[in-house]
Write an enzyme that holds these catalytic residues in place. Structure first.
Site, PDB file in Angstrom:
ATOM      1  N   ASP A  58       0.873  -1.172   0.000  1.00 53.20           N
ATOM      2  CA  ASP A  58       0.000   0.000   0.000  1.00 53.20           C
ATOM      3  C   ASP A  58       0.912   1.225   0.000  1.00 53.20           C
ATOM      4  O   ASP A  58       1.645   1.460   0.960  1.00 53.20           O
ATOM      5  CB  ASP A  58      -0.895  -0.017   1.239  1.00 53.20           C
ATOM      6  CG  ASP A  58      -1.860   1.160   1.304  1.00 53.20           C
ATOM      7  OD1 ASP A  58      -1.680   2.132   0.548  1.00 53.20           O
ATOM      8  OD2 ASP A  58      -2.793   1.106   2.127  1.00 53.20           O
ATOM      9  N   VAL A  59       0.875   2.011  -1.072  1.00 56.73           N
ATOM     10  CA  VAL A  59       1.822   3.129  -1.184  1.00 56.73           C
ATOM     11  C   VAL A  59       1.581   4.223  -0.153  1.00 56.73           C
ATOM     12  O   VAL A  59       2.445   5.086   0.053  1.00 56.73           O
ATOM     13  CB  VAL A  59       1.816   3.749  -2.601  1.00 56.73           C
ATOM     14  CG1 VAL A  59       2.285   2.747  -3.637  1.00 56.73           C
ATOM     15  CG2 VAL A  59       0.445   4.325  -2.959  1.00 56.73           C
ATOM     16  N   TYR A 150      -7.737  16.049  -7.157  1.00 56.77           N
ATOM     17  CA  TYR A 150      -7.006  15.167  -8.078  1.00 56.77           C
ATOM     18  C   TYR A 150      -6.008  15.973  -8.909  1.00 56.77           C
ATOM     19  O   TYR A 150      -4.837  15.593  -9.033  1.00 56.77           O
ATOM     20  CB  TYR A 150      -8.000  14.445  -8.985  1.00 56.77           C
ATOM     21  CG  TYR A 150      -7.335  13.587 -10.041  1.00 56.77           C
ATOM     22  CD1 TYR A 150      -6.741  12.373  -9.705  1.00 56.77           C
ATOM     23  CD2 TYR A 150      -7.311  13.983 -11.385  1.00 56.77           C
ATOM     24  CE1 TYR A 150      -6.132  11.573 -10.666  1.00 56.77           C
ATOM     25  CE2 TYR A 150      -6.707  13.190 -12.353  1.00 56.77           C
ATOM     26  CZ  TYR A 150      -6.125  11.990 -11.985  1.00 56.77           C
ATOM     27  OH  TYR A 150      -5.515  11.218 -12.948  1.00 56.77           O
ATOM     28  N   LYS A 154      -1.768  15.761  -9.008  1.00 59.89           N
ATOM     29  CA  LYS A 154      -1.007  15.472 -10.219  1.00 59.89           C
ATOM     30  C   LYS A 154      -0.092  16.635 -10.609  1.00 59.89           C
ATOM     31  O   LYS A 154       0.995  16.417 -11.156  1.00 59.89           O
ATOM     32  CB  LYS A 154      -1.964  15.111 -11.363  1.00 59.89           C
ATOM     33  CG  LYS A 154      -2.718  13.801 -11.136  1.00 59.89           C
ATOM     34  CD  LYS A 154      -1.772  12.608 -10.949  1.00 59.89           C
ATOM     35  CE  LYS A 154      -2.496  11.284 -10.922  1.00 59.89           C
ATOM     36  NZ  LYS A 154      -1.564  10.133 -10.780  1.00 59.89           N
ATOM     37  N   VAL A 183      -7.665   7.239 -20.343  1.00 61.29           N
ATOM     38  CA  VAL A 183      -7.159   5.952 -20.820  1.00 61.29           C
ATOM     39  C   VAL A 183      -8.219   4.881 -20.571  1.00 61.29           C
ATOM     40  O   VAL A 183      -8.899   4.877 -19.541  1.00 61.29           O
ATOM     41  CB  VAL A 183      -5.847   5.580 -20.093  1.00 61.29           C
ATOM     42  CG1 VAL A 183      -5.303   4.245 -20.596  1.00 61.29           C
ATOM     43  CG2 VAL A 183      -4.813   6.689 -20.294  1.00 61.29           C
ATOM     44  N   THR A 185      -9.249   2.133 -19.149  1.00 59.68           N
ATOM     45  CA  THR A 185      -8.960   1.214 -18.048  1.00 59.68           C
ATOM     46  C   THR A 185     -10.193   1.100 -17.161  1.00 59.68           C
ATOM     47  O   THR A 185     -11.232   1.720 -17.427  1.00 59.68           O
ATOM     48  CB  THR A 185      -7.776   1.726 -17.188  1.00 59.68           C
ATOM     49  OG1 THR A 185      -8.164   2.962 -16.553  1.00 59.68           O
ATOM     50  CG2 THR A 185      -6.533   1.968 -18.044  1.00 59.68           C
TER      51      THR A 185
END
Length: 254
Positions: A58-59, A150, A154, A183, A185
């Site tokens: 888990d980062v 968000y 980034k 993208v 995904t």
């Protein structure tokens, strides 16, 4: 494909699905041994093998990042390619963004990238070659309506990468950000549902919102993003450093 990365150990966070998996497979195809990390071990184990090695991490957990990367280094040698890919994408208007959401996004997208890169560099600096890639977003170079937290995370990742490239300028290590648009995904599927409910439109209409946000009016594939990442690890990219590689189907301005 030539195995130009034979003997190199790569680490890819969020490597079990989507962009991370596409990058990990591309690195392995070029001969690298790739540690793929994520929170769901069952997902990682389904794609492991062929040069991909699963490790639960888990980062957002600083100690887990330190210990997991140390174990990967012990098993496969110094990390010479670090891909900080793990991230979450959630959008809310300012008045609906509470502190818990803000911290959740920053803890994963920014803190997680920082921990990953810092711990990877501990072994990388003992070698004579290294590549650090952070998967940012087009939201990192321009504002994104309804997603202030968000976009801020980034933007911050890009600022960190730019600064790290200056810290190690002239050395054998490069630091770059990859900034894709929308993208194709699982994140798109989740966002389609969220937009559909929030805007009261059909799922097809919600999907078109994201398709039309890309300049060429189609979703980007994970393999397209992976190709850019592989190029940044390939011979001839040594002078590409501290840059943001935009993958959006056209020009993007802030």
């Amino acid at each position: 494909m030539s195995e130009t990365l034979t003997g190199k150990h790569a680490l890819v966070t969020g490597g079990g699905t989507g962009i991370g998996l596409a990058i990990a497979r591309g690195l392995a195809a070029q001969g690298a041994q790739v540690t793929i990390t994520g929170r769901r071990m069952e997902v990682l184990e389904q794609v492991a093998g062929g040069g991909l090695h699963a490790a639960r991490m888990d980062v957002t957990d600083e100690a887990a990042v330190r210990d997991t990367i140390a174990a990967a280094v012990y098993a496969r040698g110094p990390v010479q390619i670090c891909v900080a890919n793990a991230g979450i994408a959630e959008g809310r208007k300012l008045h609906k963004t509470d502190t818990a959401l803000w911290r959740k996004i920053m803890a994963t997208n920014l803190d997680g990238a920082f921990y990953t890169i810092r711990e990877s560099m501990d072994s990388m600096v003992k070698t004579d070659w290294g590549r650090v890639l952070a998967i940012s977003s087009i939201a990192g170079v321009r504002g994104l309506p309804g997603a202030g937290a968000y976009a801020a995370s980034k933007h911050a990742v890009i600022g960190m990468i730019r600064s790290l490239s200056e810290d190690f300028l002239g050395g054998p290590y490069t630091f770059n950000s990859v900034c894709p648009g929308y993208v194709d995904t699982d994140i798109i599927s989740r966002n389609v549902d969220a937009i559909s409910k929030r805007a009261g439109v059909s799922t097809d209409e919600a999907r078109e919102v994201m398709v039309n946000a890309n300049r060429h009016k189609r979703l980007i594939t994970a393999d397209e993003v992976a190709a850019a990442a592989l190029w940044l690890c390939a011979p001839g990219s040594e002078s590409v450093n501290g840059q943001e590689i935009k993958i959006a189907g056209g020009q993007v301005t802030g």
